[in-house]
Write a protein that holds these residues in place. Structure first.
Motif, PDB file in Angstrom:
ATOM      1  N   GLY A 230       7.969  -6.503   6.457  1.00 49.53           N
ATOM      2  CA  GLY A 230       8.078  -5.738   7.528  1.00 49.53           C
ATOM      3  C   GLY A 230       8.290  -6.222   9.021  1.00 49.53           C
ATOM      4  O   GLY A 230       7.743  -5.420   9.789  1.00 49.53           O
TER       5      GLY A 230
ATOM      6  N   ASN B  69      10.025  -7.132  12.500  1.00 52.97           N
ATOM      7  CA  ASN B  69      10.887  -6.653  13.422  1.00 52.97           C
ATOM      8  C   ASN B  69      10.906  -7.673  14.657  1.00 52.97           C
ATOM      9  O   ASN B  69       9.935  -7.828  15.242  1.00 52.97           O
ATOM     10  CB  ASN B  69      10.712  -5.065  13.851  1.00 52.97           C
TER      11      ASN B  69
ATOM     12  N   ALA C 154       8.284  -3.128  17.394  1.00 51.92           N
ATOM     13  CA  ALA C 154       8.428  -2.236  16.292  1.00 51.92           C
ATOM     14  C   ALA C 154       9.967  -1.772  16.053  1.00 51.92           C
ATOM     15  O   ALA C 154      10.546  -1.728  14.799  1.00 51.92           O
ATOM     16  CB  ALA C 154       7.617  -1.066  16.267  1.00 51.92           C
TER      17      ALA C 154
ATOM     18  N   THR D 218       4.808   8.987  -2.756  1.00 55.03           N
ATOM     19  CA  THR D 218       5.456   7.800  -3.000  1.00 55.03           C
ATOM     20  C   THR D 218       5.787   7.655  -4.403  1.00 55.03           C
ATOM     21  O   THR D 218       4.725   7.646  -5.256  1.00 55.03           O
ATOM     22  CB  THR D 218       4.533   6.324  -2.796  1.00 55.03           C
TER      23      THR D 218
ATOM     24  N   ASP E 233       9.551  12.932   4.219  1.00 56.99           N
ATOM     25  CA  ASP E 233       8.275  11.972   4.377  1.00 56.99           C
ATOM     26  C   ASP E 233       7.890  11.286   2.952  1.00 56.99           C
ATOM     27  O   ASP E 233       6.736  10.895   3.033  1.00 56.99           O
ATOM     28  CB  ASP E 233       7.158  13.047   4.541  1.00 56.99           C
TER      29      ASP E 233
ATOM     30  N   PHE F 105       8.661   8.375  -0.063  1.00 54.03           N
ATOM     31  CA  PHE F 105       9.269   6.865  -0.216  1.00 54.03           C
ATOM     32  C   PHE F 105       9.629   6.852  -1.860  1.00 54.03           C
ATOM     33  O   PHE F 105       9.034   7.384  -2.727  1.00 54.03           O
ATOM     34  CB  PHE F 105       8.081   5.886  -0.139  1.00 54.03           C
TER      35      PHE F 105
ATOM     36  N   ALA G  20       4.074   1.235   4.317  1.00 58.20           N
ATOM     37  CA  ALA G  20       3.976   1.510   5.930  1.00 58.20           C
ATOM     38  C   ALA G  20       5.327   2.238   6.451  1.00 58.20           C
ATOM     39  O   ALA G  20       5.614   2.957   7.043  1.00 58.20           O
ATOM     40  CB  ALA G  20       3.515   0.463   6.793  1.00 58.20           C
ATOM     41  N   SER G  21       6.469   1.353   5.740  1.00 57.02           N
ATOM     42  CA  SER G  21       7.962   1.428   5.997  1.00 57.02           C
ATOM     43  C   SER G  21       8.629   0.708   5.049  1.00 57.02           C
ATOM     44  O   SER G  21       8.275   0.082   4.040  1.00 57.02           O
ATOM     45  CB  SER G  21       8.100   0.886   7.711  1.00 57.02           C
TER      46      SER G  21
ATOM     47  N   ALA H 202       9.161  -2.593   1.630  1.00 52.50           N
ATOM     48  CA  ALA H 202       7.997  -2.089   0.500  1.00 52.50           C
ATOM     49  C   ALA H 202       8.064  -2.883  -0.900  1.00 52.50           C
ATOM     50  O   ALA H 202       7.025  -2.615  -1.496  1.00 52.50           O
ATOM     51  CB  ALA H 202       8.503  -0.538   0.633  1.00 52.50           C
TER      52      ALA H 202
ATOM     53  N   LYS I 112      13.006   7.683   2.558  1.00 48.62           N
ATOM     54  CA  LYS I 112      13.180   6.377   2.529  1.00 48.62           C
ATOM     55  C   LYS I 112      13.180   5.752   1.097  1.00 48.62           C
ATOM     56  O   LYS I 112      12.243   5.799   0.234  1.00 48.62           O
ATOM     57  CB  LYS I 112      11.925   5.749   3.384  1.00 48.62           C
TER      58      LYS I 112
ATOM     59  N   GLU J 267      13.960   2.124  -1.146  1.00 46.65           N
ATOM     60  CA  GLU J 267      14.346   0.793  -1.220  1.00 46.65           C
ATOM     61  C   GLU J 267      14.080   0.393  -2.678  1.00 46.65           C
ATOM     62  O   GLU J 267      13.042   0.492  -3.314  1.00 46.65           O
ATOM     63  CB  GLU J 267      13.100  -0.127  -0.316  1.00 46.65           C
TER      64      GLU J 267
ATOM     65  N   GLN K 143      16.973   6.301   4.858  1.00 44.10           N
ATOM     66  CA  GLN K 143      17.109   5.065   4.780  1.00 44.10           C
ATOM     67  C   GLN K 143      17.296   4.490   3.239  1.00 44.10           C
ATOM     68  O   GLN K 143      16.542   5.018   2.467  1.00 44.10           O
ATOM     69  CB  GLN K 143      15.712   4.164   5.461  1.00 44.10           C
TER      70      GLN K 143
END
Length: 720
Positions: free
Chosen positions: A85, A87, A91, A284, A322, A324, A338-339, A343, A372, A374, A601
Motif C-alpha cells: 500500500g 505511495n 497518500a 468486502t 464503497d 471491495f 484499507a485500499s 489488498a 474497488k 483487485e 479501480q
C-alpha cells in the motif's frame, strides 16, 4: 554736458538678452525629450527586470521543489511496493512546496515510480518462462487496439497487433517531448517495440522511433496465440465444484467465496449493486485462493419459476462504490482492506502466496461500474501468473442414455391409434407394422398418440445439468397423405414448472405406405433450459411425448404407421462451456469492461489471457485500471479521459529480474500560470509542467533506510 539735438529719439543700446532666452527654451525642450526617453526606457527596463526576476525566481522555486522532493523520498521507506500500500510523496503521490519569495510560485510535485524498479521490479524471479512475450498482444485479424480519450495510454513492454492500432479522439500530443505531459491523445510504448500488421492511426510513439512498425502486412511469430505455442503454460484449469452464492451476515463486512463453479450473474449483481436496502452494501467480497469458473445461465432461464437461478442477464455488474472485490491471499487485513492496490499479495512481489484465477465461459461477462477490484494471481517459475482466463474448450464428464417408449395411449374417440400393446413394438426398429397405427383419417381430424414415459435412464437427470444432445428418432410411414396433412412431436419434462416443446415430423405423401427415417429431430436447444432449471424428473419417467396427426379436407382415408421411436440424450451433470459466439464474434460485448460513470479501480496483478474475447475499459475521474503482467486478447478498447489522474502504465510487463532493482522515480514539478486560477490537481489544466527529473535510489540489501539512501539524478530538465 552735451545735449541731443532736438527732433531725435534716443536709441537703446543692443545686447543678447532675447537670444539667450530662445536658447534656454531649446535646451530645456531637448532635455525634456531626453528625460522622457530615459524615463520610458527606465520603466520598460523595470518591467522587463521584474518579469525576468519573476521567471528566475520561479525556476529557482521549481528546482528547489524538485530537490526538496528528492530529499523527501530519500527520507522515506518508499520502495514501489503496491502490495504494501505504498505511495510516493504521501497518500496521493503528490506534495505542494511553497514559493520562496514574493516573485516566486507555489510548486506541486507529482511522483511516479518507474514500473520496473523497486519492489515492483524484481522481488520475485521473472524471466521469459513466467511472463508473456508481449505486454499487449491482440490476436484478432479484424479488430485491434482502439485508444480513445484526451489522455496518454502508457504501455510498458512490447505491443503486437494482428490488426490495427488507432489513437482517436481528443487533441493529438506533440512529437516532443516524449513521454508527453498534459491533456492530449497518444499511445506511448516505453522501451520496447510496437508492431501492427494493419494500419496505425493517430499519435503512436515508442521510446525509440525505430521501434515503431505499422502496416507491416506480414505475420510474425510474435503475433501467435501463446496458448498454442506453449499449451502447458496456458492450459485451461479443470476441477469443477458447483457452488452457490454466500450470504451477507449482519454486522460482518466480509463475504467469503470458495473456489468452484458459479452460474448466477443476477445474484452476483444483486449482491454488489450498492443499493441502500442491500444487506451486502459496503462489504468486502473476498474470493479465497483457487480457481473460479463463471458460466452464467440466467439468460436461458424461464421468466419465472426456475428453482435454481433467476432469469436475467449473463452480465455480472459490480456497482457499489464503497465495496471491495478482492481475489487471492489477503495482505494483512481481516475483514476489510484499507485500499487497493495492495489488498491481495501480488505474484510480482511474492513467490509463496496463492492467488486466484477467474475463468469465464459461455457468454459470461464482468463489468465494473463502481468500486474497488483487485485480483492477484499465483507465481510460478514456468508459466505466467494468469489471473483472468477465457475458456477455449468445454469441461465436464458426459453421461448418455438412449430412451424408448414404455407407456402408450391415444384419444378416446375414433379414429385413433391401435396396436398400443405391447409397448415394445414401438421400441423395436424395423419390425414392420407391429407398432401403433391409425387408418381412415379424413376431413379435418386430429389423432394423438401419447407416450407417458421412456425407459432406459439409470438415474434422474438433476437440476443444473447441461444438456448437450437430445435427438428424437422416428421411423414411420403414411398413406394417402396430401399437402394438408401434418405431424408434430411434443416433448414435456415430467417436472413441475417445465413447459412442452414441439417440432414438426416430415410426412410422406402418396398412395403407397412408404416407411421413412429422417435425420433425428434435434430437441437439444429446446430442452436445455428446462433441463438446467428443473432437471428431467425421475429415472422411470423423465419426460412424456405426444405424436399428433392432423388432416385438412383430405378426400382420401389417411393411414399412419409408427414403427420405431427412441430419444438419445447426452448431458453433463456439472459442466463448464467454452466461450460462446456472443463474445467471440467481432464487435460483441467485452468480457471485462468498465464504464465512464463513477470512480472505480481495477487492478489485475497477473496476466489476463482472453484469446477469443475483448476488453473495454474507461479510465475516468480518479480511476486506476491496470494489467500488471500483460494482456492477451482478441481486441481492446481503452478510453482514457482527461480527468484521469493515474499516470503509470495501464498495461505493463515486468522486466526480467533475478533480484530486486533499485528504485527509480519520475518527479514532475507543476506551476499555475500567473494569469490562471488552478483549482484542480496536476496534470489537469491549467497546471503547467515546469520541470522534471528521474532519480535512482539505491538501498543496501534493497531495504530502504530513511535518510541513508544513495541518490543518483539520472536526468534533470527545468522548463523556461
Amino acid at each position: 554736458m552735451s545735449r541731443r539735438p532736438r527732433g531725435h529719439r534716443a536709441v537703446p543700446a543692443r545686447d543678447d538678452t532675447g537670444a539667450s532666452l530662445i536658447f534656454t527654451v531649446v535646451v530645456l525642450f531637448a532635455i525634456s525629450i531626453v528625460v522622457t526617453s530615459l524615463l520610458t526606457y527606465a520603466s520598460t527596463s523595470l518591467v522587463s527586470f521584474q518579469a525576468t526576476t519573476r521567471a528566475d525566481q520561479q525556476q529557482q522555486d521549481v528546482a528547489g521543489a524538485l530537490n526538496a522532493a528528492i530529499t523527501d523520498v530519500r527520507n522515506s521507506d518508499y520502495f514501489n511496493n503496491a502490495a504494501a500500500g505504498q505511495n510516493c510523496l504521501g497518500a496521493a503521490g503528490t506534495k505542494t512546496y511553497p514559493a520562496s519569495g514574493p516573485h516566486g510560485a507555489t510548486v506541486v510535485v507529482t511522483c511516479a515510480p518507474d514500473p520496473g524498479s523497486g519492489a515492483a521490479g524484481g522481488l520475485v524471479p521473472v524471466s521469459e518462462l513466467n511472463k508473456p512475450s508481449q505486454a499487449l498482444l491482440l490476436l484478432g485479424n479484424s479488430e485491434g487496439l482502439t485508444k480513445a480519450g484526451n489522455s496518454v495510454l502508457r504501455i510498458h513492454g512490447s505491443v503486437y497487433s494482428n490488426s490495427t492500432i488507432a489513437a482517436t479522439g481528443g487533441n493529438d500530443c506533440s512529437a516532443t517531448p516524449q513521454p508527453p505531459t498534459g491533456n492530449c491523445n497518444e499511445v506511448y510504448v516505453d522501451g520496447a517495440t510496437l508492431t501492427a500488421e494493419g494500419t496505425c492511426g493517430g499519435p503512436i510513439y515508442t521510446l525509440d522511433p525505430a521501434n515503431t512498425h505499422c502496416g507491416t502486412g506480414t505475420h510474425l511469430a510474435a503475433g501467435d496465440d501463446p496458448g498454442l505455442t506453449y499449451p502447458a503454460a496456458y492450459a485451461q484449469p479443470t476441477g469443477l465444484v458447483r457452488r452457490t452464492l454466500p450470504t451477507c451476515a449482519a454486522g460482518t463486512p466480509l463475504v467469503t467465496f470458495q473456489p468452484g463453479l458459479y452460474d448466477d450473474a443476477v445474484g452476483l449483481t444483486n449482491m454488489m449493486n450498492g443499493a441502500g436496502s442491500n444487506s451486502c452494501r459496503k462489504h468486502t467480497f473476498w474470493f479465497s485462493p483457487g480457481v473460479y469458473f463463471f458460466d452464467f445461465h440466467n439468460s436461458e432461464m424461464p421468466a419465472s419459476g426456475s428453482p435454481v437461478i433467476p432469469q436475467g442477464s449473463d452480465l455480472w455488474t459490480a456497482s457499489d462504490p464503497d465495496a471491495f472485490l478482492i481475489g487471492g491471499t489477503r495482505n494483512g487485513w481481516t475483514t476489510q482492506p484499507a485500499s487497493v492496490p495492495g489488498a491481495c499479495v501480488s505474484p510480482l512481489t511474492s513467490t509463496g502466496s496463492a492467488g486466484v484465477e477467474f475463468v469465464f465461459g459461455g457468454d459470461s461477462r464482468l463489468e465494473v461500474d463502481q468500486g474497488k477490484v483487485e485480483l492477484c494471481g499465483t507465481w510460478s517459475s514456468n508459466k505466467p501468473p494468469i489471473v483472468v482466463y477465457g475458456a477455449k474448450s468445454p469441461d465436464g464428464a458426459t453421461s448418455s442414455a438412449t430412451l424408448t417408449p414404455n407407456t402408450l395411449s391415444t384419444n378416446a374417440s375414433a379414429p385413433k391409434y391401435g396396436g398400443l400393446s405391447p409397448e415394445t413394438d414401438l421400441a423395436t426398429p424395423h419390425d414392420g407394422d407391429k407398432g401403433p397405427k391409425v387408418t381412415g383419417v379424413n376431413g379435418k381430424r386430429t389423432v394423438t398418440l401419447g407416450i407417458g414415459g421412456f425407459a432406459g435412464l439409470a438415474s434422474p437427470i438433476g437440476q443444473r445439468a447441461v444438456l448437450t444432445k437430445a435427438l428424437l428418432t422416428v421411423r414411420h410411414a403414411e398413406k394417402n397423405a396430401d399437402a394438408g396433412t401434418s405431424m408434430t412431436v411434443t416433448l414435456t419434462p415430467n417436472v413441475p414448472g417445465a413447459s412442452p416443446v414441439s417440432l414438426p415430423l416430415p410426412v410422406s405423401t402418396g398412395s403407397t405406405l412408404t416407411y421413412r427415417q429422417d435425420p433425428p429431430l434435434d430437441f437439444t436447444s429446446l430442452l436445455a433450459p428446462s433441463t438446467y432449471a428443473f432437471g428431467l424428473g425421475t429415472a422411470i419417467s423423465p419426460l412424456s411425448a405426444q405424436v399428433t396427426l392432423n388432416t385438412a379436407n383430405s378426400s382420401n382415408a389417411v393411414e399412419s404407421d409408427l414403427d420405431y421411436m427412441s430419444l438419445t440424450l447426452e448431458w453433463k451433470p456439472i459442466s463448464f462451456r467454452e466461450q460462446a459466439s456472443t463474445v467471440t464474434s467481432p464487435g460483441s460485448a467485452a468480457v471485462i469492461a468498465t464504464n465512464s460513470q463513477g470512480d472505480k479501480q481495477l487492478y489485475l496483478q497477473g496476466t489476463a489471457y482472453l484469446p477469443r474475447n475483448s476488453v473495454n475499459l474507461t479510465l475516468n475521474n480518479v480511476s486506476g485500471q491496470v494489467f500488471r503482467s500483460g494482456l492477451v486478447a482478441r481486441a481492446a478498447t481503452l478510453n482514457i479521459t482527461a480527468s484521469n489522474t493515474y499516470t503509470g502504465p495501464v498495461i505493463e510487463l515486468p522486466d526480467n529480474a533475478l533480484a530486486p532493482k533499485p528504485l527509480e522515480v519520475y518527479l514532475t514539478a507543476w506551476i499555475c500560470p500567473p494569469d490562471a486560477t488552478c483549482t484542480g490537481t496536476p496534470p489537469a489544466a491549467p497546471w503547467r509542467a515546469a520541470g522534471r527529473t528521474r532519480v535512482k535510489f539505491t538501498d543496501s540489501a534493497f531495504t530502504p533506510v530513511p535518510g541513508s539512501r544513495q541518490v543518483t539524478v539520472r536526468s534533470w530538465v527545468i522548463s523556461p
